[in-house]
Scaffold this active site. Structure first.
Site, short mmCIF file in Angstrom:
data_model
loop_
_atom_site.label_atom_id
_atom_site.label_comp_id
_atom_site.label_asym_id
_atom_site.label_seq_id
_atom_site.Cartn_x
_atom_site.Cartn_y
_atom_site.Cartn_z
N LYS A 212 0.86 -1.20 0.00
CA LYS A 212 0.00 0.00 0.00
C LYS A 212 0.90 1.24 0.00
CE LYS A 212 -2.08 3.00 2.21
NZ LYS A 212 -1.94 4.46 1.89
N GLY A 264 6.41 4.49 8.66
CA GLY A 264 5.57 5.67 8.75
C GLY A 264 5.70 6.30 10.12
N SER A 265 4.63 6.98 10.53
CA SER A 265 4.72 7.73 11.78
C SER A 265 4.60 6.82 13.00
CB SER A 265 3.61 8.78 11.81
OG SER A 265 2.36 8.13 11.72
N THR A 266 5.14 7.28 14.10
CA THR A 266 5.05 6.54 15.36
C THR A 266 3.60 6.40 15.79
OG1 THR A 266 7.27 7.19 16.02
CG2 THR A 266 5.76 6.59 17.79
N GLU A 267 2.81 7.44 15.53
CA GLU A 267 1.40 7.42 15.91
C GLU A 267 0.66 6.25 15.23
OE1 GLU A 267 -0.35 11.02 14.51
OE2 GLU A 267 -2.39 10.36 15.04
N GLY A 269 2.10 3.69 13.76
CA GLY A 269 2.77 2.45 14.16
C GLY A 269 2.20 1.89 15.45
N GLU A 286 9.03 0.64 11.21
CA GLU A 286 10.09 1.65 11.06
C GLU A 286 9.40 2.99 11.23
OE1 GLU A 286 13.18 0.95 10.52
OE2 GLU A 286 13.27 -0.96 9.47
N CYS A 320 13.15 10.04 7.87
CA CYS A 320 12.89 9.57 9.23
C CYS A 320 14.14 9.71 10.11
CB CYS A 320 12.43 8.14 9.20
SG CYS A 320 13.50 7.11 8.19
N GLU A 418 9.17 15.32 16.24
CA GLU A 418 9.63 15.15 14.88
C GLU A 418 8.87 16.14 14.00
OE1 GLU A 418 8.36 11.67 12.58
OE2 GLU A 418 10.46 11.48 11.99
P1 NAP Z 1 1.86 7.85 8.24
O1 NAP Z 1 0.74 8.79 8.31
O2 NAP Z 1 2.14 6.98 9.39
O3 NAP Z 1 1.63 6.99 6.93
C1 NAP Z 1 2.44 5.91 6.53
C2 NAP Z 1 1.62 4.95 5.71
O4 NAP Z 1 0.60 4.36 6.53
C3 NAP Z 1 0.87 5.60 4.56
O5 NAP Z 1 0.79 4.70 3.47
C4 NAP Z 1 -0.50 5.84 5.17
O6 NAP Z 1 -1.51 6.02 4.23
C5 NAP Z 1 -0.68 4.58 5.97
N1 NAP Z 1 -1.62 4.69 7.08
C6 NAP Z 1 -2.17 5.80 7.65
N2 NAP Z 1 -2.99 5.47 8.67
C7 NAP Z 1 -2.98 4.11 8.74
C8 NAP Z 1 -3.62 3.15 9.59
N3 NAP Z 1 -4.43 3.53 10.58
N4 NAP Z 1 -3.36 1.84 9.40
C9 NAP Z 1 -2.53 1.44 8.42
N5 NAP Z 1 -1.91 2.29 7.58
C10 NAP Z 1 -2.12 3.61 7.73
O7 NAP Z 1 3.23 8.58 7.95
P2 NAP Z 1 3.52 9.59 6.76
O8 NAP Z 1 2.98 10.92 7.13
O9 NAP Z 1 3.11 8.99 5.48
O10 NAP Z 1 5.12 9.58 6.80
C11 NAP Z 1 5.86 10.36 7.66
C12 NAP Z 1 6.30 9.54 8.85
O11 NAP Z 1 6.97 8.35 8.47
C13 NAP Z 1 7.28 10.26 9.72
O12 NAP Z 1 6.87 10.22 11.05
C14 NAP Z 1 8.59 9.50 9.54
O13 NAP Z 1 9.44 9.53 10.60
C15 NAP Z 1 8.14 8.15 9.24
N6 NAP Z 1 9.13 7.42 8.44
C16 NAP Z 1 9.89 6.48 9.06
C17 NAP Z 1 10.84 5.76 8.36
C18 NAP Z 1 11.69 4.73 9.01
O14 NAP Z 1 12.35 3.97 8.32
N7 NAP Z 1 11.73 4.63 10.31
C19 NAP Z 1 11.00 6.01 7.00
C20 NAP Z 1 10.22 6.97 6.39
C21 NAP Z 1 9.26 7.65 7.13
P3 NAP Z 1 -1.80 7.52 3.70
O15 NAP Z 1 -0.61 7.93 2.94
O16 NAP Z 1 -2.97 7.41 2.86
O17 NAP Z 1 -2.02 8.35 4.93
#
Ligand code: NAP
Ligand code: MG
Length: 508
Positions: A212, A264-267, A269, A286, A320, A418
């Site tokens: 996804k 993605g985000s910690t929230e 996750g 991650e 990230c 962050e």
């Molecule tokens: P995000 O809101 O957590 O979204 C990540 C992915 O999860 C997107 O595909 C999102 O879809 C999907 N998603 C959203 N809500 C979900 C749910 N309840 N259940 C399952 N999937 C869901 O994060 P983001 O804003 O896209 O990315 C930024 C964050 O990613 C930052 O906090 C960053 O630190 C983190 N990040 C971490 C790493 C690492 O390797 N540790 C790498 C890159 C990014 P949508 O796009 O449609 O919302």
């Protein structure tokens, strides 16, 4: 505690205010002194008006018939209409992945590897097209998608193709079997690269997958789907379902999925971890970070500045592991700030398709709003904001000038949260002990950087930093053979290298 306070603020500005009038010399304007002619990437890339999901080897319309736009954040133009995945679409994709699993997992491993080598080579052959697409859909500078995202995505397939028939050497004496159908959810900051990080180890280990992509950056994953069809990957081995957060949630909840890999985000996750508790599903997460970069007084300061710039302004800070907290030893603080300021002013912000652009567009209007909120909070809490003041920004699109805060206290929001933007919090320290304590004083633990000329100090400090990766006299270096992942709220599990394979295997 020696904070980078108001009295230190921006020595270069003090210089230009006080020195320029008395010497009669014109104030330095780094913006125009080094202007380059425009150098836009002119390759035209075909983008369909509408995309369906990629399920069972074919593009199919979404069950509920709904689509959403994906825009170019540098121009705000709509690039395409993307299928909005529902639970029914996810169900169909998981069924396709399940149906493909027995044949794929029993294929001789060297045959699986051949498919993966083909994917890698095809990514290389279509690299220029993929780079342009990545930049248009996500806003990152073309020189980064061209030199980092796309080549590294190819490398991940090459590297893992090599493991496919050598798993008995990776885990000697153990019997390695695939886990099953993997549900993989990725963010918008490295769209194709994150798809490669997820898919390559899954396929090498004989699993099938449903991926996804993020809502704002689905185009390169969909182009990858075309590549998978082109190289005749058996239908259903990889399925791509586009959509929003609910699509991801439906994938996480699906009983047919045996492993979840999420970046993605910690929230989000935490929500995922809670929702699969007790289901027996495997998970790797991650998540976010607030990574420290520590400059000691004995460091090569010019080299350190380059690393700091790379660490936080690269990809607009949408990284990230961005080095978003800078700790500088007090004795060199003034010098570091002067150098940082000069370098900041030379960064070119603007058209991501221009080959000279250093800092592109912020990925979405939402993200820009979030960053701006943090800039306001930073000022309101008493820190001093220093922005690069180069050439004017484009009229349309989402832009944020690279910037840094001084006068930052550890309790300030900008030192703790962050931000995921080109915003650096500068603080100072006196002793190595203080640097380590303050660097570790965060709920995150993804990465860290140490800058010093003393090898013994590198080992001592790196050992005590609680971070998944510690870069020494460099920053943001990646290799498919090195495991990557977090401590504490930055997640658990590793991706890349041997450790990354482990998550995609049942060992007995
Ligand atoms: P995000 O809101 O957590 O979204 C990540 C992915 O999860 C997107 O595909 C999102 O879809 C999907 N998603 C959203 N809500 C979900 C749910 N309840 N259940 C399952 N999937 C869901 O994060 P983001 O804003 O896209 O990315 C930024 C964050 O990613 C930052 O906090 C960053 O630190 C983190 N990040 C971490 C790493 C690492 O390797 N540790 C790498 C890159 C990014 P949508 O796009 O449609 O919302
Ligand atoms: Mg987009």
């Amino acid at each position: 505690m020696g904070e980078a306070g108001g009295h230190h603020s921006n020595p270069l500005m003090i210089q230009s205010k006080t020195l320029a009038p008395s010497t009669g010399a014109p104030a330095l304007d780094f913006g125009s002194a080094w202007d380059y002619a425009a150098a836009p990437e002119r390759v035209q890339v075909k983008i369909a008006a509408r995309y369906g999901h990629f399920i069972g080897g074919k593009f199919v319309p979404p069950a509920e018939g709904k689509h959403f736009p994906t825009v170019n954040p540098a121009t705000e133009e709509t690039l395409s209409e993307i299928a909005l995945g529902s639970a029914a679409d996810v169900d169909r994709a998981v069924a396709a992945a399940k149906a493909a699993l027995p044949r794929w997992s029993r294929l001789p491993a060297r045959e699986r590897a051949k498919y993966m080598f083909r994917i890698a080579r095809r990514i290389q052959e279509r690299a220029r097209e993929l780079a342009v697409l990545e930049t248009r859909d996500g806003g990152k500078p073309i020189k980064e998608s061209r030199d980092i995202d796309i080549p590294e995505a190819a490398q991940h397939f090459f590297y893992h193709a090599g493991w496919a028939d050598k798993l008995q050497y990776a885990f000697p004496g153990r019997n390695a079997r695939p886990v099953g159908v993997c549900g993989q959810i990725i963010p918008w900051n490295f769209p194709l690269l994150m798809a490669a990080w997820k898919l390559a180890p899954a396929l090498a280990c004989g699993n099938t997958a449903v991926l996804k992509p993020a809502e704002t950056t689905p185009l390169t994953a969909l182009r990858l789907a075309e590549i998978l069809a082109e190289i005749d990957l058996p239908p259903g081995v990889v399925n791509i379902v586009t959509g929003a957060g609910e699509t991801g949630a439906a994938l996480v909840a699906h009983p047919g999925v045996r492993k979840i890999a999420f970046t993605g985000s910690t929230e989000v996750g935490k929500k995922i971890a809670a929702s699969i508790a007790g289901s027996g599903k495997r998970v790797t997460l991650e998540l976010g970070g607030k990574s420290p970069n520590i400059i000691f007084e004995d460091a090569s300061l010019d080299q350190a500045i380059e690393g700091i710039i790379q660490g936080i302004y690269y990809n607009q800070g949408h990284v990230c592991c961005a080095g978003s907290r800078l700790f500088v030893q007090e004795s060199v603080l003034d010098e570091v700030l002067v150098k940082l300021d000069i370098r900041l002013r030379s960064l070119r912000v603007g058209d991501p398709l221009d080959k000279n652009t250093d800092v592109g567009a912020i990925n979405s209007a939402d993200q820009l709003q979030k960053i701006r909120r943090y800039l306001d909070v930073g000022r309101a809490e008493g820190a001093d904001l220093h922005e690069s003041n180069g050439s004017p920004l484009p009229e349309r699109g989402y832009w944020c000038r690279p910037c840094y805060f001084t006068g930052v206290q550890p309790a300030h929001t900008i030192a703790r949260d962050e931000i995921f933007g080109p915003v650096l919090a500068v603080m100072s320290f006196r002793t190595p002990e203080e640097a380590i304590t303050r660097a570790n004083n965060t709920p995150y633990g993804l990465a860290a950087g140490v800058w010093t000329d003393k090898g013994s100090k590198i080992f001592e400090v790196a050992k005590r930093l609680k971070a998944g990766v510690v870069w020494c006299n460099t920053y943001n270096q990646f290799d498919p053979a090195s495991p990557f992942g977090g401590f504490k709220e930055s997640g658990f599990g590793r991706e890349g290298g041997l450790h990354g394979l482990r998550a995609y295997l049942e060992l007995s």
